[in-house]
Design a protein around this motif. Structure first.
Motif, PDB file in Angstrom:
ATOM      1  N   ASP A   1      -4.356   6.687   5.766  1.00  0.00           N
ATOM      2  CA  ASP A   1      -5.826   6.676   5.832  1.00  0.00           C
ATOM      3  C   ASP A   1      -6.325   5.540   6.715  1.00  0.00           C
ATOM      4  O   ASP A   1      -7.288   5.711   7.475  1.00  0.00           O
ATOM      5  CB  ASP A   1      -6.428   6.541   4.429  1.00  0.00           C
TER       6      ASP A   1
ATOM      7  N   LYS B   1      -0.098   7.082   1.647  1.00  0.00           N
ATOM      8  CA  LYS B   1      -1.408   7.706   1.831  1.00  0.00           C
ATOM      9  C   LYS B   1      -2.440   6.670   2.261  1.00  0.00           C
ATOM     10  O   LYS B   1      -3.216   6.909   3.185  1.00  0.00           O
ATOM     11  CB  LYS B   1      -1.874   8.409   0.564  1.00  0.00           C
ATOM     12  N   GLU B   2      -2.453   5.519   1.577  1.00  0.00           N
ATOM     13  CA  GLU B   2      -3.403   4.462   1.943  1.00  0.00           C
ATOM     14  C   GLU B   2      -3.166   3.996   3.377  1.00  0.00           C
ATOM     15  O   GLU B   2      -4.118   3.799   4.141  1.00  0.00           O
ATOM     16  CB  GLU B   2      -3.272   3.281   0.984  1.00  0.00           C
TER      17      GLU B   2
ATOM     18  N   LEU C   1       0.827  -1.203   0.000  1.00  0.00           N
ATOM     19  CA  LEU C   1       0.000   0.000   0.000  1.00  0.00           C
ATOM     20  C   LEU C   1       0.860   1.252   0.000  1.00  0.00           C
ATOM     21  O   LEU C   1       1.974   1.257   0.517  1.00  0.00           O
ATOM     22  CB  LEU C   1      -0.917   0.012   1.220  1.00  0.00           C
ATOM     23  N   SER C   2       0.333   2.325  -0.545  1.00  0.00           N
ATOM     24  CA  SER C   2       1.035   3.608  -0.549  1.00  0.00           C
ATOM     25  C   SER C   2       1.010   4.202   0.857  1.00  0.00           C
ATOM     26  O   SER C   2       0.200   3.817   1.709  1.00  0.00           O
ATOM     27  CB  SER C   2       0.373   4.577  -1.531  1.00  0.00           C
TER      28      SER C   2
END
Length: 130
Positions: free
Chosen positions: A25, A21-22, A18-19
């Motif tokens: 989040d 950002k992900e 996952l990035s």
């Protein structure tokens, strides 16, 4: 508890890249204490919430099989504890649990056999019951 970096390592362990950002989040959504971390219960709840999208049990089993390709479902206790506490702090804590607490949990739940090996399939099933 698990921070963004640890969550990234866990998700990669489970086969998901996952990035940032992900990951951020996810931490924001599942952080119940306002500390920018996810506790063990929150992490398991997060996994359970995605169970309709991802077969969590199969994903976790696949991760163990990837890290222990020659295993038949049994992993030597020391190897298991080393992998599960790989990103631990100086006190041996990851997810708020020490090596000794994890070993005690495994023995209490009868997940260790006479040869001192952990049945990772039963471990995954036990985690999903929490």
């Amino acid at each position: 508890s698990v921070d963004v970096d640890e969550l990234g390592a866990l998700m990669r362990f489970l086969g998901h890249n996952l990035s940032e950002k992900e990951l951020g989040d996810m931490v924001e959504r599942w952080d119940t204490s306002g500390t920018d971390t996810i506790n063990v219960e929150g992490f398991l709840n997060m996994l359970a919430s995605y169970s309709d999208i991802v077969d969590v049990e199969e994903t976790m089993l696949s991760a163990f099989q990837e890290h222990f390709p020659s295993s038949t479902g049994q992993i030597p206790m020391d190897d298991f504890l080393q992998v599960m506490t790989r990103n631990s702090d100086e006190a041996g804590n990851q997810f708020g649990i020490s090596w000794e607490q994890l070993e005690s949990f495994l023995r209490e739940k009868d997940l260790v056999d006479e040869a001192n090996e952990v049945n990772y399939q039963l471990f995954v099933q036990e985690l999903l019951r929490i």
